[in-house]
Write an enzyme that holds these catalytic residues in place. Sequence first.
Site, PDB file in Angstrom:
ATOM      1  N   ASN A 318       0.837  -1.201   0.000  1.00 11.55           N
ATOM      2  CA  ASN A 318       0.000   0.000   0.000  1.00 11.55           C
ATOM      3  C   ASN A 318       0.875   1.255   0.000  1.00 11.55           C
ATOM      4  OD1 ASN A 318      -2.334   1.475  -0.080  1.00 11.55           O
ATOM      5  ND2 ASN A 318      -3.164   0.725   1.850  1.00 11.55           N
ATOM      6  N   HIS A 349      -8.362   3.532   8.432  1.00 14.45           N
ATOM      7  CA  HIS A 349      -8.833   2.240   7.945  1.00 14.45           C
ATOM      8  C   HIS A 349     -10.267   1.949   8.370  1.00 14.45           C
ATOM      9  CE1 HIS A 349      -4.687   1.154   6.778  1.00 14.45           C
ATOM     10  NE2 HIS A 349      -5.265   0.234   6.019  1.00 14.45           N
TER      11      HIS A 349
END
Length: 495
Positions: A318, A349
């Site tokens: 990521n 998140h």
Amino acid sequence: QVNFVVCQLFALLAAVWFRTYLHSSKTSPFIRHIVATLLGLYLALFCFGWYALHFVIQSGISYYIMIIIGVENMHKYCFVFALGYLTVCQITRVYIFDYGQYSADFSGPMMIITQKITSLAFEIHDGMFRKNEDLTPSQRCLAVRRMPSLLEYLSYNCNFMGILAGPLCSYKDYITFIEGRSYQLQQSEANGKEDTKYEQTDPSPNIAVAQKLLICGLSLLFHMTITKTLPVEYNIDDNFRATASWPVRFFYLYVSLMAARPKYYFAWTLADAINNAAGFGFRGYDKNGVTRWDLISNLRIQQIEFSTSFKMFLDNWNIQTALWLKRVCYERATFSPTIQTFILSAIWHGVYPGYYLTFLTGVLMTLAARAIRNNIRHYFVESPAVKLCYDIVTWMATQAAISYTVVPFVLLSVKPSFTFYSSCYFCLHIASILVLLVFPLKRTQKGSKKHESVQPVWSRKLEEESLLQKNNYSTTNNSFSQKQEITCRYQALKQ
């Protein structure tokens, strides 16, 4: 999830059409912005229904904040609003509608839009308020010197290439792509001298797109056939925990978490291919004149699977989110930048408790790995044979540590996560704490502009590669000449 895949495949075809028939040499930036935005909103509406209005609302209010607050403090207000709006949406989705479901939902695209809103707010603040000498090289090159129009802002946030799965890109890179402005990339040899200059002449992305689609196909095949046979939840099965030996349990832990990664490989690589098919993502040429289409790539699979340190894994997983965390938090934190960065990552998140358990565990693992590396690694790098043994041992340790850390991220809830950790007697938590008590940990110098990354790389070769990726400083803005931008990029690479 089916809608998501269908929309991404449609976006891939639309990207080819966009590059062919709406190329910057044939079409004005205004038309390209309009088409990219309308296509993006259409895909969002098709995939998520009227929940797609959240994308427009979040972007619209953030733009209004930028206009009325002014460049001095707008980055703070935009950051709080965008992250707060995202968090409220995640709370309602998780705790009201579908707790524990892995369905593709509207909060996923909102996570990317939140990154774009906050990144651009900080870049405008850096470019229009802060003094040039107070900026780090990366901040100086990414700084935006004029306020974007509403159309440019919506196009950046909601374009069809990245609205569903990203990845994050800098505002200046996106505007350069839309406007079709060319620039030169200077290459340097090992001696540091400037070498050949290559003119960016819009090379074909077909080979890069084909390679990435092949990776997507293999990842999807692996996910459809292998992943379901190795569920992560089996790690907390009562019978398995009671009968399996420790080596068997750790081996299954590793393979089950490894099998959970291909779905991310598929989604992120497909998103990268869509941008490349539209002509976006070209990062120039290497010293051999070979094209590089990894400007906004989100992962490096080989380095992930063969990482020999916790930091190396994070450095290649990521990637664009790691860059966002570094630029908006780590480089600007006044104290404990690593801890603040992990907390921000957990909040971004979502609101599942497992996310916070994972990232709090990640803080321990990162600090412990850094301490071991600083105090031990130099004893094992002199002899190639010893270095090879060291790499094998650290690879095994890294894979165990990563798998151990991310189990709560998959299990989501507190009870199964603690069931797993208690069955392992919190062994790696305790080991990390002991390491931090035994080995001194070097403090980062926040007064210097040379900040240590949250995830530094393990070897000189990969470090150079990471710097090229991380310092993919955007191309010229209207206020900068091409020559200044080239110098800025080259100086940043040298540093």
